[in-house]
Each structure stands twice: as structure tokens, then as C-alpha cells.
Design a protein around this motif. Structure first.
Motif, short mmCIF file in Angstrom:
data_model
loop_
_atom_site.label_atom_id
_atom_site.label_comp_id
_atom_site.label_asym_id
_atom_site.label_seq_id
_atom_site.Cartn_x
_atom_site.Cartn_y
_atom_site.Cartn_z
N THR A 15 2.18 1.71 6.91
CA THR A 15 3.43 1.17 7.45
C THR A 15 4.54 1.29 6.41
N TYR A 16 4.22 0.97 5.18
CA TYR A 16 5.18 1.13 4.09
C TYR A 16 5.62 2.59 3.98
N ALA A 17 4.64 3.52 4.02
CA ALA A 17 4.95 4.95 3.92
C ALA A 17 5.78 5.43 5.10
N TYR A 18 5.54 4.86 6.27
CA TYR A 18 6.28 5.24 7.48
C TYR A 18 7.77 5.06 7.29
N LEU A 241 13.06 -11.16 -0.99
CA LEU A 241 11.64 -10.84 -0.98
C LEU A 241 11.42 -9.35 -1.28
N ALA A 242 10.32 -9.04 -1.96
CA ALA A 242 9.96 -7.65 -2.22
C ALA A 242 9.74 -6.94 -0.88
N TYR A 243 10.11 -5.67 -0.83
CA TYR A 243 9.98 -4.92 0.42
C TYR A 243 8.52 -4.88 0.88
N MET A 244 7.59 -4.76 -0.07
CA MET A 244 6.18 -4.75 0.29
C MET A 244 5.78 -6.07 0.94
N ASP A 245 6.36 -7.19 0.49
CA ASP A 245 6.07 -8.50 1.10
C ASP A 245 6.46 -8.51 2.58
N GLU A 270 -6.38 -13.20 4.80
CA GLU A 270 -6.58 -11.77 4.51
C GLU A 270 -5.30 -11.13 3.96
N PHE A 271 -4.16 -11.46 4.56
CA PHE A 271 -2.93 -10.82 4.12
C PHE A 271 -2.38 -11.43 2.83
N VAL A 272 -2.72 -12.67 2.55
CA VAL A 272 -2.38 -13.24 1.24
C VAL A 272 -3.13 -12.49 0.14
N GLU A 273 -4.41 -12.16 0.40
CA GLU A 273 -5.19 -11.41 -0.59
C GLU A 273 -4.61 -10.01 -0.79
N ILE A 274 -4.15 -9.39 0.27
CA ILE A 274 -3.52 -8.07 0.14
C ILE A 274 -2.25 -8.19 -0.70
N ALA A 275 -1.49 -9.24 -0.48
CA ALA A 275 -0.26 -9.45 -1.25
C ALA A 275 -0.57 -9.61 -2.74
N LYS A 276 -1.61 -10.35 -3.04
CA LYS A 276 -1.99 -10.55 -4.45
C LYS A 276 -2.35 -9.22 -5.12
#
Length: 317
Positions: A15-18, A241-245, A270-276
Motif C-alpha cells: 500500500t505504501y509502494a502504491y 504523523l509519519a506517512y507510514m503510520d 497486530e498493527f501496533v506490532e507492525i508499527a513498532k
């Protein structure tokens, strides 16, 4: 093998790459997502094949040692490691051989790496204990490879660099794939011989469908999700906020709203862990608080027919 943890990570990345590549072609992006997931499965087979590669390297060293012992009239070296029963079963595994044939890859193309890794193993206490242990059965043979994998393969900078050269898609997947390799070693059964099944690429067609839907919902409903973030970010400066966030929360909201069987707490955790792992040091805390606010807002407005377990919905930072 491709589980929802890996699907979430890949969906966030794609999604980020998109948004970064500028083409905004959702069909091509979805194909890229599925291809990226398939490459994780290729790595799974490639890492299992590394065990076979090391075993073949050990047999080459054994042949040299046997020739020397015969020439010098000394005691013949032990064949225990070179003919480890688990490794031989893996070498003969039909499914692994088919997967490696499809990949057109072989560890024989990396002889110096194999030699170095083999020597590291043979100089270790794990190897010494195995070779001197009176227990000589399949269970011991399988267990020594589990220990070797965890000690010498799971965290190996040389291997990480080699994998990165082999495929750009393998940069971030190894930690997850390692867990599946170890799981596979543990479940091998001597009685199944060459027919032992490896883990399937997907546990079910439902997971593959989940990957497609999660990505599409995240992209197609982006404006709505961004509005929700802005609307509920009273205690956070949304603009900073960071764009990735933002991407992580965008995908998380897509999961909250589009998959009724997945509990809200699971999604947030799950998404908190991805953010970390993939964003800034403070992202986990921000995203936990914002997703919690968004979830409560959606429930209160009747848009989300789920409940939050208030005793567990906050992540301890």
C-alpha cells in the motif's frame, strides 16, 4: 505457510509502494502483492534446502577425511552428521525437490558460504555434543538440526546478505519464514519418508482471498479512512504523523470494517506490532491510541458491529 501476520505486513508495504510509485494501477499492485507473498514461500523452500546443502558439504569433507584415514591407516571418521537421518529424509523429500526445481536455484552456487557455515557448525558445542552422544536415533538427528538452525541460520548476517542478493523480496521476510522452517523440522516424521508434506503456500483459499480484499479495501476506501483518522485524532496532531503510520492505520481500519470475524483487539494488536517494526519509535503508542479511538467511534455510530474487550484493548508499551 503464508499467514495473516505476513499478509498484513506485505499489505502495508505494498500500500505504501502504491502511493509512492505514482502509477496508481490497483490491478498491477494487487498482482505485485500476491507475487511478493509467493516469494516468501520460495524463501521457505530455499532455507529448508540449505539444510540439504550443508549435509552435502559435510559428505564432501567426510570423503576427504576417509581417504586420508585410509591412506594413513588411522581410525575412520564418523559418518553420523553426514548421514543424519532427518537431513537425508529432507534431501529426498518430493515436495521440496519439486519446489526447488521450479525455483531453478541451488546452494551449490554458493560453495564458499556453505563451507564457512559447515565449519562454524563443526566447531560448535552443539555439534560436539551430538557427535559424542550415545543416543543415535531419528529424534536426536532431527533435534540437532533444530538447534543448528536456531543458532547458525536464524541469525546470520552472511546469509541475510546472500538472500538479499538472491531476491529483493526477501529483505524483510526471513524472521517470519524462520519460524515456519523450525515448525517444519519439528513436524517431520521418519515413517513418512520422502512423502512428508511441507507446509502449503496458503493454509486455505480464504487467506489468499483475505490478502486481496484487505489490499483493495485499504486503497479503495482511503479517503473515508483518512477522514476517520482526522476526525478522531483529538489528542494527536494528525498532520505530523509519519506517512507510514497513516498507511498502517489505513490498512488496520480496512480490516476492522471489512472482516467481521476478526476481533478488534486482534487488529489493533497486530498493527501496533507492525508499527513498532516498520515505523518510528513512538508509532506503536500513537497507533494504539488512535485505533482505539477510531474503533470506539465506529461502534458508537453503529458502523462497526463488534465489541472491544476493554480489559485488554490497550497495548502495554
Amino acid at each position: 505457510m503464508i499467514n495473516r501476520e505476513l499478509i498484513r505486513i506485505k499489505t502495508v508495504q505494498l500500500t505504501y509502494a502504491y502511493y509512492q510509485n505514482g502509477s496508481k494501477n490497483i490491478e498491477s499492485a494487487e498482482k505485485e502483492l500476491l507475487f511478493s507473498l509467493s516469494k516468501a514461500y520460495d524463501m521457505y523452500a530455499y532455507l529448508l534446502a540449505l539444510i540439504v546443502g550443508i549435509t552435502k558439504e559435510s559428505r564432501r569433507h567426510l570423503e576427504v577425511a576417509q581417504a586420508r584415514a585410509q591412506r594413513e591407516g588411522t581410525e575412520m571418521p564418523s559418518q553420523k552428521f553426514a548421514y543424519n537421518r532427518f537431513a537425508l529424509q529432507l534431501e529426498e523429500n518430493k515436495m521440496l525437490n519439486e519446489l526447488m526445481e521450479t525455483q531453478k536455484k541451488s546452494w551449490n552456487d554458493n560453495p564458499e558460504f556453505l563451507k564457512k557455515l559447515y565449519l562454524q557448525i563443526t566447531e560448535s558445542q552443539i555439534y560436539h555434543d551430538y557427535m559424542t552422544d550415545e543416543q543415535d536415533d531419528y529424534a536426536a538427528d532431527r533435534e540437532v538440526w533444530r538447534k543448528i538452525y536456531r543458532t547458525f541460520i536464524q541469525n546470520n548476517d552472511d546469509l541475510d546478505a546472500l538472500l538479499e542478493e538472491e531476491s529483493l523480496y526477501w529483505n524483510d521476510d526471513k524472521d517470519i519464514v524462520d519460524t515456519f522452517v523450525l515448525k517444519t523440522i519439528k513436524r517431520f516424521d521418519e515413517k513418512k519418508k520422502a512423502s512428508q508434506e511441507l507446509l502449503p503456500e496458503y493454509d486455505s483459499e480464504e487467506d489468499k482471498d483475505y490478502a486481496r480484499k484487505l489490499f483493495r479495501y485499504a486503497i479503495l476506501n482511503a479517503d473515508e479512512y483518512h477522514h476517520l483518522m482526522s476526525e478522531t485524532s483529538i489528542n494527536w496532531d494528525f498532520s505530523r504523523l509519519a506517512y507510514m503510520d497513516i498507511i498502517i492505520m489505513q490498512v488496520a481500519i480496512a480490516e476492522m470494517l471489512s472482516f467481521p470475524s476478526i476481533p478488534i483487539n486482534v487488529t489493533i494488536n497486530e498493527f501496533v506490532e507492525i508499527a513498532k517494526a516498520y515505523s518510528t519509535p513512538r508509532s506503536g503508542s500513537y497507533i494504539n491510541g488512535m485505533l482505539d479511538n477510531i474503533a470506539h467511534h465506529l461502534i458508537e455510530t453503529g458502523r462497526l458491529l463488534k465489541r472491544i474487550d476493554d480489559r485488554n484493548d490497550k497495548i502495554t508499551q
